[in-house]
Design an enzyme around this catalytic site. Structure first.
Site, short mmCIF file in Angstrom:
data_model
loop_
_atom_site.label_atom_id
_atom_site.label_comp_id
_atom_site.label_asym_id
_atom_site.label_seq_id
_atom_site.Cartn_x
_atom_site.Cartn_y
_atom_site.Cartn_z
N PRO A 56 0.85 -1.19 0.00
CA PRO A 56 0.00 0.00 0.00
C PRO A 56 0.88 1.24 0.00
O PRO A 56 1.82 1.33 0.78
CB PRO A 56 -0.79 -0.11 1.31
CG PRO A 56 -0.05 -1.08 2.16
CD PRO A 56 0.78 -1.94 1.27
N CYS A 73 1.09 2.29 9.93
CA CYS A 73 1.38 3.67 9.53
C CYS A 73 1.88 4.49 10.73
O CYS A 73 1.21 4.57 11.75
CB CYS A 73 0.13 4.31 8.94
SG CYS A 73 0.46 6.01 8.41
N LYS A 106 -1.54 -5.72 8.13
CA LYS A 106 -0.16 -5.31 7.85
C LYS A 106 0.39 -4.60 9.08
O LYS A 106 -0.21 -3.62 9.55
CB LYS A 106 -0.12 -4.38 6.64
CG LYS A 106 1.26 -3.87 6.30
CD LYS A 106 1.28 -3.20 4.94
CE LYS A 106 2.65 -2.65 4.58
NZ LYS A 106 2.90 -1.34 5.17
N GLY A 138 9.79 -4.64 3.44
CA GLY A 138 10.72 -3.64 3.93
C GLY A 138 12.09 -3.71 3.32
O GLY A 138 12.83 -4.66 3.52
N GLY A 151 7.29 -1.88 -2.03
CA GLY A 151 6.69 -0.55 -2.08
C GLY A 151 7.49 0.39 -2.95
O GLY A 151 7.30 0.48 -4.17
C1 FMN Z 1 4.88 7.06 -0.08
C2 FMN Z 1 4.53 5.93 0.83
C3 FMN Z 1 3.21 5.71 1.18
C4 FMN Z 1 2.87 4.65 2.03
N1 FMN Z 1 1.57 4.43 2.32
C5 FMN Z 1 1.22 3.36 3.09
C6 FMN Z 1 -0.15 3.06 3.33
O1 FMN Z 1 -1.08 3.72 2.85
N2 FMN Z 1 -0.42 1.97 4.13
C7 FMN Z 1 0.58 1.18 4.66
O2 FMN Z 1 0.28 0.20 5.35
N3 FMN Z 1 1.87 1.44 4.41
C8 FMN Z 1 2.20 2.50 3.63
N4 FMN Z 1 3.50 2.73 3.34
C9 FMN Z 1 4.52 1.76 3.79
C10 FMN Z 1 4.76 0.73 2.68
O3 FMN Z 1 3.59 0.00 2.40
C11 FMN Z 1 5.89 -0.23 3.03
O4 FMN Z 1 5.56 -0.91 4.20
C12 FMN Z 1 7.21 0.50 3.25
O5 FMN Z 1 7.44 1.47 2.23
C13 FMN Z 1 8.38 -0.49 3.28
O6 FMN Z 1 8.43 -1.22 2.06
P1 FMN Z 1 9.47 -0.81 0.90
O7 FMN Z 1 10.83 -0.73 1.54
O8 FMN Z 1 9.34 -1.90 -0.11
O9 FMN Z 1 9.04 0.54 0.37
C14 FMN Z 1 3.87 3.80 2.53
C15 FMN Z 1 5.20 4.03 2.18
C16 FMN Z 1 5.53 5.07 1.34
C17 FMN Z 1 6.98 5.26 0.95
#
Ligand code: FMN
Length: 331
Positions: free
Chosen positions: A16, A100, A139, A201, A224
């Site tokens: 997300p 979040c 999550k 992550g 993400g």
């Molecule tokens: C711009 C942005 C928006 C995000 N929005 C959400 C969200 O709406 N809900 C959520 O559970 N996590 C949100 N996250 C966290 C991501 O889902 C994810 O857990 C986090 O970025 C780590 O994964 P990654 O290293 O692959 O980016 C957001 C992260 C980013 C960078």
């Protein structure tokens, strides 16, 4: 492999992403082989009170399926009501945001604040599972404070209440988006879990995803930030897990995807809003391309679809002439 009743094809899942993970972006990630896509978080109270902006966020395209709609909220009744609305809207799964760290979400008791109140985790998960026949996913982060670890407790609550899968980000809420990711806590949860576990992550490349899955033995990997301007990362993950070298994406395909993304945004949001929405996405697509700073500046001045197409065509030609080596830059 399955999450509840959903048959998933592949092991890479779109995370997300508030502000980015709208329907057009999700369509492109699915097209490039994401096994499932999560929506950006949607307010349960916004759904309950029919807030116009929240209701717009419920739009999805059949091409996204399976699509897991993420709710945030701290009131079991509102979360349950929102899950019923999503079920009537025809989504494939409902997710509960317990990660979040944004202060405006945390101060309402939602998002990662739930990690501090396991009785409320129990009440919210039970209410949502009870409200919908769809698979419910959760999550989480490892905990709220720096030394917290509530993963096993929450896994137990989720399993007791009939949650279909748990996505775990291996850092705490106070660490925000940086900080070390604890792969061991995810591996340990997977070892004890009876439900699918999704590792999240810090994945930057398909190779990272492969290492993460191998280390944690998780069922799925959630990506993400590495998908921004890079939706083909899911095809690369599927490729590498199938024993192939990740396919390099050439200039023509990159620009073709950018234009498809523009067209999808405009179809959903109208010309002015669609073009504006694309500024942040294009900024990611331009990463690693020559003269990216100049072109990022130029797209920020553009308001019309024809003008944007003209600029992308011009930039495409510049990149073709610069040659393929530009794509080997680290993301
Ligand atoms: C711009 C942005 C928006 C995000 N929005 C959400 C969200 O709406 N809900 C959520 O559970 N996590 C949100 N996250 C966290 C991501 O889902 C994810 O857990 C986090 O970025 C780590 O994964 P990654 O290293 O692959 O980016 C957001 C992260 C980013 C960078």
């Amino acid at each position: 492999m399955r999450i509840g009743s959903l048959q998933l094809d592949g092991r890479g899942i779109l995370a997300p992403l508030a502000g980015y993970g709208d329907s057009p972006f999700r369509v492109l990630c699915r097209r490039y082989g994401a096994a499932m896509v999560y929506t950006e978080m949607v307010s349960s109270l916004g759904i309950r009170f029919g807030n116009a902006k929240t209701m717009e966020m419920l739009a999805f395209d059949p091409a996204e399926r399976p699509v897991d709609f993420q709710l945030f909220g701290a009131r079991p009744d509102a979360m349950a009501r929102a899950a019923s609305v999503l079920t009537e809207a025809g989504v494939d799964a409902v997710d509960i945001n317990m990660g979040c760290p944004e202060p405006k979400i945390v101060k309402t008791g939602a998002g990662s604040a739930l990690l501090k109140d396991l009785a409320l985790v129990d009440a919210v998960t039970a209410a949502v599972v009870h409200a919908t026949p769809l698979p419910v996913t959760v999550k989480i982060r490892k905990g709220f404070q720096i030394d917290d670890n509530v993963v096993e407790d929450i896994l137990g609550i989720c399993e007791k209440n009939g949650v279909a899968a748990l996505a775990i980000h291996g850092s705490t809420a106070v660490q925000g988006r940086s900080g070390a990711k604890d792969w061991d806590v995810i591996a340990s949860a997977k070892e004890h879990a009876a439900i699918p576990v999704i590792a999240n992550g810090g994945v930057k490349t398909a190779q990272d995803a492969q290492r993460f899955l191998a280390y944690t033995k998780c069922d799925y990997v959630m990506v993400g930030r590495a998908a921004l301007g890079n939706p083909w990362v899911f095809e690369q993950i599927n490729g590498i897990l199938g024993g192939a070298c990740p396919r390099e994406i050439g200039v023509d395909e990159r620009f073709s995807v950018m234009q498809q993304h523009v067209d999808l945004e405009i179809a959903l949001k109208g010309e002015a809003n669609g073009v504006k929405e694309m500024r942040k996405h294009l900024s990611f697509y331009f990463k690693g391309l020559p003269e990216a700073t100049t072109y990022r500046g130029r797209i920020n001045q553009i308001t019309g679809a024809a003008e944007l197409k003209g600029l992308l065509d011009e930039y495409h030609n510049i990149c073709v002439n610069a040659g393929e080596e530009v794509y080997h830059e680290e993301r």
